[in-house]
Write an enzyme that holds these catalytic residues in place. Structure first.
Site, PDB file in Angstrom:
ATOM      1  NE  ARG A  79      -3.801   0.293   2.273  1.00  0.00           N
ATOM      2  CZ  ARG A  79      -4.606   0.708   3.249  1.00  0.00           C
ATOM      3  NH1 ARG A  79      -4.657   0.026   4.391  1.00  0.00           N
ATOM      4  NH2 ARG A  79      -5.345   1.790   3.105  1.00  0.00           N
ATOM      5  CB  CYS A 137      -2.019   3.498   9.740  1.00  0.00           C
ATOM      6  SG  CYS A 137      -3.382   4.086  10.780  1.00  0.00           S
TER       7      CYS A 137
END
Length: 275
Positions: free
Chosen positions: A172, A230
């Site tokens: 990611r 995050c």
């Protein structure tokens, strides 16, 4: 105070004269796990709902923005939390949700909070079922500080002046996949540091010295400021907790990638390098 507590230490503390307030914050992306709590939880634990109590409505501020502080304080008092009484939080074992509550209590001024290392999965003591008994009202009054908190602008600045860690999966970070948010990639200058690499196979944190070596290799020199983000401020709290275990203070960018990527004016980097 150590940021984590083992299952055996917790059992001893719960049997002592001044047992800690115990909070169960089991959670999954699909919604609340209150049913699992009622099926079985550590005796005296009070359930806390991450989506309802530890986050506000999703929107421009991200998928898990901060809740109203007064609401959070009321929830904590109803759970029996007072500033002069130790608190232990746990979830099902991943400890991302538990870390979010740990961080929020620390951010709002509670100095005596620990996370059950390995979560409920490593608890070998008795469980009780049902909705639980309401504890005596606590007296905790939240007083947020600016030291532990980053917004989008301060996260961007920290990526240039200090160390900003991206706690998401490496693919990611590189922008190869993005299963949740509309834009793939990372904040320019951030360093990839998946929080899954902070724990052993049984879910417990790796030894403090090993974690310290890991973060030092990533750029935590001991003099520069450290921040973490995050996807939406949940797994990032787990990395802040890992840093605390290693003896390294760090701030959390709560809006994280879900807020950053929703603003088309903010730059996005892809690939394995920070820039």
């Amino acid at each position: 105070m150590n940021a984590i507590i083992s299952a055996s230490e917790l059992a001893s503390d719960l049997a002592g004269e001044n047992p800690p307030v115990l909070l169960d914050v089991r959670w999954q992306h699909q919604g609340s796990l209150r049913d699992a709590y009622e099926e079985g939880h550590i005796p005296s634990a009070v359930f806390v709902d991450l989506d309802a109590d530890l986050a506000g409505p999703a929107g421009p501020g991200g998928r898990h923005p901060l809740p109203d502080v007064d609401h959070f304080g009321a929830v904590m008092r109803a759970a029996g939390v007072s500033a002069d009484r130790d608190v232990v939080v746990y979830d099902g074992g991943q400890n991302w949700a538990a870390a979010r509550l740990w961080w929020m209590l620390r951010w709002t001024g509670h100095a005596c909070v620990r996370v059950l290392d390995g979560g409920l999965a490593l608890w070998t003591g008795p469980l009780e079922s049902g909705a639980g008994t309401a504890p005596a009202e606590g007296t905790f009054e939240p007083a947020p500080n600016s030291t532990d908190f980053l917004d989008a602008d301060s996260a961007a600045a920290l990526a240039r002046s200090g160390l900003l860690l991206d706690a998401r999966a490496a693919e990611r970070y590189r922008g190869e996949v993005e299963p949740i948010d509309k834009v793939a990639g990372h904040i320019p200058g951030a360093v990839s540091a998946p929080t899954t690499e902070n724990v052993a196979q049984d879910g417990r944190f790796k030894p403090a010295a090993e974690l310290a070596d890991r973060f030092k290799a990533l750029g935590a020199s001991g003099t520069s400021e450290v921040g973490v983000y995050c996807g939406s401020g949940v797994s990032g709290a787990h990395e802040v907790l890992a840093l605390a275990v290693a003896g390294i203070p760090a701030a959390l960018y709560v809006g994280s990638w879900s807020e950053w990527s929703a603003d088309g004016s903010r730059p996005v980097a892809t690939g394995p390098d920070p820039q």
